[in-house]
Write a protein that holds these residues in place. Structure first.
Motif, short mmCIF file in Angstrom:
data_model
loop_
_atom_site.label_atom_id
_atom_site.label_comp_id
_atom_site.label_asym_id
_atom_site.label_seq_id
_atom_site.Cartn_x
_atom_site.Cartn_y
_atom_site.Cartn_z
N GLN A 187 0.80 -1.22 0.00
CA GLN A 187 0.00 0.00 0.00
C GLN A 187 0.84 1.27 0.00
N PHE A 188 2.16 1.14 0.24
CA PHE A 188 3.06 2.28 0.05
C PHE A 188 2.96 2.81 -1.37
N TYR A 189 2.62 1.94 -2.32
CA TYR A 189 2.63 2.31 -3.74
C TYR A 189 1.25 2.49 -4.34
N LYS A 301 11.31 4.85 9.46
CA LYS A 301 10.72 6.17 9.22
C LYS A 301 9.23 6.05 8.94
N SER A 302 8.86 5.03 8.19
CA SER A 302 7.45 4.89 7.80
C SER A 302 6.58 4.51 8.98
N ALA A 305 6.26 7.66 10.95
CA ALA A 305 5.37 8.61 10.27
C ALA A 305 3.94 8.09 10.15
N ARG A 307 2.85 5.73 8.39
CA ARG A 307 2.47 5.34 7.02
C ARG A 307 2.13 3.85 6.97
N GLN C 187 1.46 11.47 -2.30
CA GLN C 187 1.04 10.50 -1.29
C GLN C 187 0.88 9.08 -1.85
N ALA C 190 3.84 7.37 -0.25
CA ALA C 190 3.99 7.32 1.19
C ALA C 190 5.29 7.93 1.73
N PRO C 191 5.61 9.16 1.31
CA PRO C 191 6.78 9.80 1.92
C PRO C 191 6.51 10.08 3.40
N SER C 192 7.56 10.17 4.19
CA SER C 192 7.36 10.40 5.63
C SER C 192 6.98 11.84 5.94
N ILE C 194 5.85 15.68 4.16
CA ILE C 194 5.54 16.57 3.04
C ILE C 194 5.28 17.96 3.62
N GLY C 211 -3.17 16.64 3.23
CA GLY C 211 -2.20 15.62 3.63
C GLY C 211 -0.80 16.08 3.94
N THR C 213 2.34 17.15 6.02
CA THR C 213 2.68 16.85 7.41
C THR C 213 3.13 18.11 8.14
#
Lengths: 345, 345, 345, 345
Positions: A187-189, A301-302, A305, A307, C187, C190-192, C194, C211, C213
């Motif tokens: 789901q990151f992508y 990190k994810s 965060a 994510r 998004q 899923a960057p940590s 933004i 969205g 951060t």
């Protein structure tokens, strides 16, 4: 020191052995605070892993606190909270230089396999600078235990190798801990479709809860047809094999779209059929891999965060002295509905 | 019009049929000047290609001169010299948009397969704008015939899919025309080692002349051991399968290094064994593909810039009326030492 | 037919002109149902776009229904609902073959620029097969208007060029429609972090809602310092420039981490300073691009799969006869808080 | 121990100082056998490199023999012949993990800059395991000196960053040692055109000998026009800036094709103009970087496989006691035609 070790196939012991000591200047000793059990540990106990050194303490996952470090360890000092990678990386061999730690010439998967592992009060971690990761102050330790092996495995061997992409379609064959780890990290992508396939309705329900867009119970042998229907006859762009038997690898070949990728994550005991008579012109890619755990910093990190919620994989909790019970629970997952169990040390 | 066609398995005819006409505004009619025979044509004549439409004129390679164009053809006009791609691409379907012309929803491999092909005086080319390529003024037409299929196939399915890299090691299993096309184009990437493997010493000698750094005659079943010896026990980074039988695919699995890629180019008639019980943790990639011919413009530039000598693959020359003899020569390659034969129309 | 056209700088007209007709067999005529206004349209009206052909009907975004097609159009027929790409792609030139439609030798950005555009009842679309996209049955037409230009631009020029990655940090300089489109599509990966940067607190609040951060009002010239603080002094992995003036490009150079990428999306009228005296050893990448709209099919799937809510960008709605008012509202965005306006035809 | 050091700008000394000793368990002491002079050393002597620690022995290139190793060094032992990377990599920091050694948190470019360098009889190499490379038995030591810095720099910062591809067109602005190193290594990828541009006819002649397909003397300001002519008005796919002044960076912007990449290799002292008013829609990429030297193992293989003749860059040879003369020769390259000078220790 209490530790869980394998003596011979079938036999299990929690026994007292000496606390490990620094052997090389690059070693660290870590006091384990939380560990877990992997499907591989079950395979070892069944005697399926011929390379396992007899008498080895089991376990290759966990978090803890640095107890002692060798003279050359520069990144960590006693008292530091750390996450242990299931893969030991020397950081200097040809493979480590290419970030392929799984094949490290001086490490690789050795914890709980060739040297004593993490289901113990203390563990010796060789090449500590490149095999441990600092834990952020405010992190949820339990969730981070999932980053030792299961989450990087699902992500690297399944999602990354499988080239999951925005808007693409994904099928994950096997909704056990590894398949679910692939589901979480796929789901990151932002793929458009993620279809979970399993024989166990409970695990499929978990898959649905974790973000699957569709689930298929493959008991009646009809899974391929159902996937084709869900994808307008096209098949999926990515098929992640997270079981490790010929039947499930066969299914992946039946549902892969032209140009798609089959990412094998399952541990296979026997060879499989590859239908090149059909696939030779299908423009498919098949990948295999042992996890490198290069994604641990990113996953850290994810998790921080928010994510990904790695803690969702944890279903049961035990103390170290209850380890036999933990194995029992984890080993009978169909009954107990166990995914990952936390063992507090 | 004289053309070579397949009537039923085993039977061959050079017969007179009507000159093709424009059927759709995107068609072009090309007067063939030079064509060739592909191993696939032999398969068709043997009756191995079930999808082949009976009565189809054979041939999917060639160069010629545009004779007529439909109303919507914008790139070419009568009189233009053109190179014909073996793959017909509509340029607008989902697959063409992704440069995966091999699976074009409105084309793909149809020439000499589903519609009349290039072993004829004239051929109708659907989707001409995206299936023909202009030939530079000063080009060597014969060499360019190699760009219809054989060179893009060796390059795209073997070299590109196989991720041949500067400094890497490559083994090419099969030193026939396809394997040699992979050998020629692998050198675009300056790998350190290119090992050719075949049963035929003549073809290995050609391989050596074309740039192989080592050759192995695999007759005695010792090829895997020899590759390991040449690579210090590591195996090769890329193994290109250019034969299409279980034995040669097996060899590729025996010689692939951790992290390596097996690029299948061979046309397989039956399934093969995939040794996941060993390879699951070996971090290997296996690719299959039908050629897309997206590399034709690049190969044209490279031939013109003398970065590759495609003409080396040509061993024999015939006139169209000698086509039976051309097939005979090409079909008995072990005796005649034929690689590619040019048929002048 | 009513259309919005530009006559000369500063002057605006909604006027009656003939309904467009098929000119080439690859053309389609589309009856517009919904269109919108782009910042570029404002630039044209101000006389800033020297390449704009005088008298051109404005607009390069919209959805509609196919009214008529030329003889060579194969994908669409009258009655089909379609999404119009702001970029016209012939599908056959060297650039289109590389999926770089922005530089199509026979198209590119021509709608509402070199030929009459979409702020009209009908529009002629050249190269219809490769410049229109079918609209799914159940799609939200309004949201899809965002896929003609703004969403692909934010995604391709900002997110993809900027190499936004799982776990990475992103700063978007400019929280207007384009910056927000980048925010929405970033998004997918899923960057940590933004971080949105703008002078307008309202737009920053929207960014937060979409969205981000963190948000930074850069009015006091302190933005770089704040970004550094948020990233532990490291800077961001991706800086997306979505304004188009020297000051904002300067800011991107101040906040980019070693190894990072500055993706320029803004339309610049004058040159900027590039601080190579500092950046030469900083391992940075800077990208520029006009949108190719190759991501439209993927974005369509993502909108349908509810992976992105494109409709959020729409703040106002007008009828075609209210177009002057729509321009007024869109042009005074700071006051009206307009992002994208829908014009129903 | 004799060493070349910098005391203050403009002053040069070859002086006697103590042989370096192991300071950390990861250190090695290397007895230099061959070293060379870099353009950067000239910059340091001129006082242009503010970060240079006064009194530092110069030099960051060379080969030698391991004299002593710290307790944690595992790859090397006294007597081993080694190649010294100009970049010191700890192998464990965030940047090293990403193979971005240039920005190593515990190393980077420190040799002959922050700590004593290689223009000496002995040098201390921190993080020896990841900063030294074993030299093959039969290697040409002189040629390998080119692998400490110049060849990886040309390759990584120019060729790799510039995305040189098979069949593509490349312009290299600056035919000095760095530009020529880019020229030599660009040929790994078989581009169709490599145009060398310089003010010095001698260096252009060398470029021609090294494989350039065309050369342009840019003295008369006409270079851009000539490049456009050579590329049919299209410009080049890759422009490598190997000088480091505004004028040459400007030229790169004038000759880059849509979709192309400008790879900056030159060390710039002042900012440059970036013409975003023109390039914003040109789909170009600009890269900067300090060399990471991650390509050293690959270059070693390529030198051994005779895929590149690195020794061609060497024009002069001196003994250590002739170092002043070596600097003189290297510093007056226009007169002496020096490219790289070897200093035998």
């Amino acid at each position: 020191m209490l530790t869980r070790r394998v003596e011979e196939p079938g036999r299990k012991k929690l026994d007292d052995r000496a606390k490990p000591a620094i052997q090389l200047p690059t070693d660290a000793i870590v006091r384990i605070t939380k560990t877990t059990i992997c499907g591989t540990d079950l395979h070892i106990l069944k005697g399926d892993v011929a390379t396992c050194r007899p008498g080895t303490a089991l376990g290759h996952e966990g978090v803890g606190v640095v107890d002692a470090v060798g003279a050359a360890v520069a990144t960590f000092k006693p008292g530091d909270r750390v996450l242990i990678s299931c893969i030991t990386a020397c950081g200097r061999c040809e493979y480590c230089r290419k970030a392929m730690y799984s094949h490290c010439a001086n490490g690789g998967w050795i914890l709980g396999h060739r040297i004593d592992g993490t289901q113990a009060e203390f563990v010796r971690i060789p090449h500590a600078d490149t095999s441990l990761y600092p834990i952020p102050e405010d992190a949820d330790e339990e969730a981070l235990v999932m980053l030792s092996d299961i989450l990087p495995t699902g992500f690297e061997c399944g999602v990354l190798n499988g080239k999951v992409k925005v808007g693409s379609s994904v099928a994950i064959v096997g909704s056990g801990p590894i398949g679910l780890a692939a589901l979480l990290t796929a789901q990151f992508y932002a793929p458009s479709e993620i279809i979970m396939i399993d024989l166990d309705d409970n695990r499929l329900a978990v898959g649905k809860r974790f973000g699957a867009t569709a689930t298929i119970n493959s008991t009646n042998g009809d899974a391929a047809r159902q996937v084709m229907e869900l994808t307008s006859g096209r098949g999926v762009d990515t098929a992640i094999e997270a079981v490790g038997i010929p039947l499930t690898f066969e299914l992946c070949q039946d549902i892969i779209a032209p140009g798609g990728t089959i990412a094998n994550v399952g541990v296979h005991g026997i060879k499989v059929d590859l239908h090149l008579e059909r696939l030779w012109s299908h423009n498919v890619t098949i990948t295999t891999s042992l996890v490198d755990t290069v994604s641990i910093p990113m996953l850290l990190k994810s998790v921080q965060a928010k994510r990904v919620d790695a803690g969702q994989l944890i279903t049961h909790r035990f103390k170290l002295h209850q380890i036999a019970q933990a194995y029992e629970t984890f080993g009978k997952a169909a009954d107990t509905k166990a995914l990952k169990v936390i063992i507090e040390v």
